[in-house]
Scaffold this motif. Structure first.
Motif, mmCIF file in Angstrom:
data_model
loop_
_atom_site.group_PDB
_atom_site.id
_atom_site.type_symbol
_atom_site.label_atom_id
_atom_site.label_comp_id
_atom_site.label_asym_id
_atom_site.label_seq_id
_atom_site.Cartn_x
_atom_site.Cartn_y
_atom_site.Cartn_z
ATOM 1 N N PHE A 1 30.598 12.175 22.578
ATOM 2 C CA PHE A 1 29.816 10.942 22.526
ATOM 3 C C PHE A 1 29.580 10.483 21.095
ATOM 4 C CE2 PHE A 1 28.522 11.506 27.016
ATOM 5 C CZ PHE A 1 28.755 10.207 27.440
ATOM 6 N N THR A 2 29.371 11.423 20.192
ATOM 7 C CA THR A 2 29.186 11.057 18.791
ATOM 8 C C THR A 2 30.425 10.350 18.252
ATOM 9 O OG1 THR A 2 27.681 12.925 18.419
ATOM 10 C CG2 THR A 2 28.712 11.935 16.476
ATOM 11 N N ALA A 3 31.593 10.936 18.492
ATOM 12 C CA ALA A 3 32.849 10.337 18.027
ATOM 13 C C ALA A 3 33.104 9.004 18.726
ATOM 14 C CB ALA A 3 34.001 11.295 18.271
ATOM 15 N N TYR A 4 32.837 8.964 20.004
ATOM 16 C CA TYR A 4 33.058 7.751 20.805
ATOM 17 C C TYR A 4 32.181 6.602 20.332
ATOM 18 C CZ TYR A 4 32.661 4.831 25.066
ATOM 19 O OH TYR A 4 32.621 3.795 25.966
ATOM 20 N N ASN A 5 30.879 6.873 20.156
ATOM 21 C CA ASN A 5 29.958 5.820 19.746
ATOM 22 C C ASN A 5 30.294 5.277 18.365
ATOM 23 O OD1 ASN A 5 28.268 5.601 22.053
ATOM 24 N ND2 ASN A 5 27.163 7.451 21.458
ATOM 25 N N TRP B 1 35.773 -0.816 30.957
ATOM 26 C CA TRP B 1 35.588 -0.207 29.637
ATOM 27 C C TRP B 1 35.287 1.285 29.764
ATOM 28 C CZ3 TRP B 1 36.080 -1.851 24.612
ATOM 29 C CH2 TRP B 1 35.574 -0.975 23.635
ATOM 30 N N ASN B 2 34.360 1.623 30.658
ATOM 31 C CA ASN B 2 34.005 3.037 30.843
ATOM 32 C C ASN B 2 35.189 3.850 31.334
ATOM 33 O OD1 ASN B 2 30.941 3.889 30.586
ATOM 34 N ND2 ASN B 2 30.958 1.761 31.238
ATOM 35 N N GLY B 3 35.988 3.256 32.221
ATOM 36 C CA GLY B 3 37.135 3.982 32.753
ATOM 37 C C GLY B 3 38.205 4.230 31.717
ATOM 38 N N VAL B 4 38.545 3.205 30.936
ATOM 39 C CA VAL B 4 39.652 3.324 29.978
ATOM 40 C C VAL B 4 39.182 3.908 28.649
ATOM 41 C CG1 VAL B 4 41.421 2.064 28.699
ATOM 42 C CG2 VAL B 4 40.918 1.442 31.069
ATOM 43 N N ALA B 5 38.179 3.263 28.035
ATOM 44 C CA ALA B 5 37.766 3.664 26.689
ATOM 45 C C ALA B 5 37.110 5.040 26.682
ATOM 46 C CB ALA B 5 36.817 2.621 26.102
ATOM 47 N N TYR B 6 36.147 5.266 27.594
ATOM 48 C CA TYR B 6 35.454 6.568 27.566
ATOM 49 C C TYR B 6 36.211 7.643 28.342
ATOM 50 C CZ TYR B 6 32.247 10.358 28.286
ATOM 51 O OH TYR B 6 31.710 11.617 28.346
ATOM 52 N N GLN B 7 36.378 7.425 29.655
ATOM 53 C CA GLN B 7 36.931 8.492 30.494
ATOM 54 C C GLN B 7 38.356 8.866 30.078
ATOM 55 O OE1 GLN B 7 35.131 10.141 32.452
ATOM 56 N NE2 GLN B 7 33.747 8.913 33.693
ATOM 57 N N LEU B 8 39.219 7.873 29.926
ATOM 58 C CA LEU B 8 40.629 8.155 29.675
ATOM 59 C C LEU B 8 40.907 8.523 28.219
ATOM 60 C CD1 LEU B 8 43.432 8.257 30.961
ATOM 61 C CD2 LEU B 8 43.703 5.839 30.358
ATOM 62 N N LEU C 1 20.193 8.563 18.934
ATOM 63 C CA LEU C 1 20.620 7.336 19.580
ATOM 64 C C LEU C 1 22.128 7.206 19.685
ATOM 65 C CD1 LEU C 1 19.749 4.691 20.871
ATOM 66 C CD2 LEU C 1 19.775 3.639 18.603
ATOM 67 N N MET C 2 22.851 7.592 18.634
ATOM 68 C CA MET C 2 24.307 7.406 18.624
ATOM 69 C C MET C 2 25.070 8.678 18.979
ATOM 70 S SD MET C 2 25.036 4.247 17.960
ATOM 71 C CE MET C 2 26.696 4.228 17.254
ATOM 72 N N ASN C 3 24.363 9.680 19.447
ATOM 73 C CA ASN C 3 25.009 10.963 19.762
ATOM 74 C C ASN C 3 24.995 11.296 21.246
ATOM 75 O OD1 ASN C 3 25.467 11.487 16.984
ATOM 76 N ND2 ASN C 3 23.348 12.177 16.782
ATOM 77 N N GLY C 4 24.640 10.316 22.067
ATOM 78 C CA GLY C 4 24.587 10.564 23.502
ATOM 79 C C GLY C 4 25.027 9.343 24.280
ATOM 80 N N PRO C 5 24.913 9.378 25.603
ATOM 81 C CA PRO C 5 25.320 8.248 26.446
ATOM 82 C C PRO C 5 24.448 7.026 26.159
ATOM 83 C CG PRO C 5 24.978 10.245 27.750
ATOM 84 C CD PRO C 5 24.423 10.520 26.404
ATOM 85 N N LEU C 6 25.066 5.859 26.110
ATOM 86 C CA LEU C 6 24.352 4.610 25.849
ATOM 87 C C LEU C 6 24.646 3.583 26.941
ATOM 88 C CD1 LEU C 6 24.920 4.239 21.988
ATOM 89 C CD2 LEU C 6 22.821 4.926 23.153
ATOM 90 N N PHE C 7 23.705 2.688 27.116
ATOM 91 C CA PHE C 7 23.799 1.646 28.138
ATOM 92 C C PHE C 7 25.114 0.873 28.038
ATOM 93 C CE2 PHE C 7 23.398 -2.834 29.220
ATOM 94 C CZ PHE C 7 22.942 -2.770 30.517
ATOM 95 N N GLY C 8 25.758 0.705 29.176
ATOM 96 C CA GLY C 8 26.935 -0.150 29.258
ATOM 97 C C GLY C 8 28.241 0.470 28.821
ATOM 98 N N VAL C 9 28.182 1.474 27.947
ATOM 99 C CA VAL C 9 29.408 2.075 27.434
ATOM 100 C C VAL C 9 29.556 3.535 27.850
ATOM 101 C CG1 VAL C 9 29.556 0.508 25.469
ATOM 102 C CG2 VAL C 9 28.315 2.670 25.222
ATOM 103 N N ALA C 10 28.603 4.049 28.605
ATOM 104 C CA ALA C 10 28.680 5.416 29.129
ATOM 105 C C ALA C 10 28.529 5.363 30.645
ATOM 106 C CB ALA C 10 27.605 6.305 28.510
ATOM 107 N N PRO C 11 29.210 6.228 31.353
ATOM 108 C CA PRO C 11 29.258 6.115 32.819
ATOM 109 C C PRO C 11 27.918 6.188 33.536
ATOM 110 C CG PRO C 11 31.026 7.524 32.028
ATOM 111 C CD PRO C 11 30.145 7.253 30.846
ATOM 112 N N CYS C 12 27.056 7.133 33.156
ATOM 113 C CA CYS C 12 25.838 7.335 33.943
ATOM 114 C C CYS C 12 24.835 6.187 33.810
ATOM 115 C CB CYS C 12 25.209 8.686 33.604
ATOM 116 S SG CYS C 12 26.224 10.080 34.182
ATOM 117 N N PRO C 13 24.462 5.765 32.591
ATOM 118 C CA PRO C 13 23.557 4.609 32.533
ATOM 119 C C PRO C 13 24.180 3.341 33.099
ATOM 120 C CG PRO C 13 24.343 5.194 30.332
ATOM 121 C CD PRO C 13 24.729 6.305 31.246
ATOM 122 N N SER C 14 25.505 3.201 32.965
ATOM 123 C CA SER C 14 26.174 2.030 33.532
ATOM 124 C C SER C 14 26.107 2.047 35.057
ATOM 125 C CB SER C 14 27.638 1.978 33.079
ATOM 126 O OG SER C 14 27.730 1.880 31.673
#
Length: 217
Positions: free
Chosen positions: A14-18, A61-68, A138-151
């Motif tokens: 998540f840190t690298a992703y964010n 976005w969550n499917g391609v950018a984060y998950q894949l 804040l930038m090291n965990g799941p965030l609204f809209g760009v992470a699967p669970c809060p989304s």
């Protein structure tokens, strides 16, 4: 069931992703606010198309950018998760174009809209506060809209504002992810994701109560 990674590895992704996607987090919040605003205004004849389009973009976005791209190198099963998210994005895209006429996002009478608004608030604000309180940063965990669970929590909140029989097909994958995400949250002790279990349960109760109220032919 054991996960093929540990807590530190999970949050390192998540840190690298964010960092890599910045400032799309702000765009995600703007899209979410646009969708909720379209519903609350009650004046936009295109509100269903707006909301479904926003949800399609977030799930894709969550499917391609984060998950894949980011999560699958750590967890190969994430390729399957990516497929689920892209499938849900495609379904939302179809509804954005040819939404069944009985579907309406609105603040109707009943407990579902109250629960829906509470889940929307949780996904956009409370979720992040709990993450910071847990020490994730804040930038090291799941965030609204760009992470699967809060989304997913946000999506379920919106689905609770939606009336009509066609809500059921839109709810299958969010409920599946609620089960998957809750299991991972328990093993990784991501406490902000515990709200995902509540969201999934509320959606199931809502769908069941709507079905029981319909005249049986």
């Amino acid at each position: 069931m054991n996960l093929p990674f540990g807590v530190e590895q999970f949050f390192a992704v998540f840190t690298a992703y964010n960092r890599a996607i910045w400032p799309f987090q702000i765009v995600a919040y703007a899209l979410g606010a646009f969708a909720v605003g379209a519903i609350l205004s009650g004046r936009s004849p295109a509100r269903e198309r707006i909301v479904f389009t926003v949800l399609s973009l977030l799930w894709a976005w969550n499917g391609v950018a984060y998950q894949l791209l980011f999560f699958s190198p750590l967890n190969p099963v994430a390729r399957v998760f990516a497929g689920l998210f892209v499938a849900q994005a495609a379904l939302f895209a179809v509804y954005a174009v040819i939404a069944p006429p009985e579907l309406r996002f609105e603040l109707r009478a009943g407990w579902q809209p109250i629960a829906g608004l509470a889940l929307i608030l949780y996904s956009a604000l409370v979720y992040e506060i709990l993450g910071i309180a847990a020490g994730h940063g804040l930038m090291n965990g799941p965030l609204f809209g760009v992470a699967p669970c809060p989304s997913t929590i946000f999506t379920i909140g919106l689905l609770l504002l939606l009336g009509g029989r066609s809500v059921v097909p839109l709810s299958v994958i969010p409920v599946i992810w609620a089960l998957i995400g809750t299991g991972a949250a328990l093993m990784l002790q991501v406490r902000e994701d515990f709200g995902l279990a509540m969201a999934g349960l509320i959606l199931i109760i809502s769908l069941t109560s709507d079905w029981l109220r319909r005249p049986q032919s």
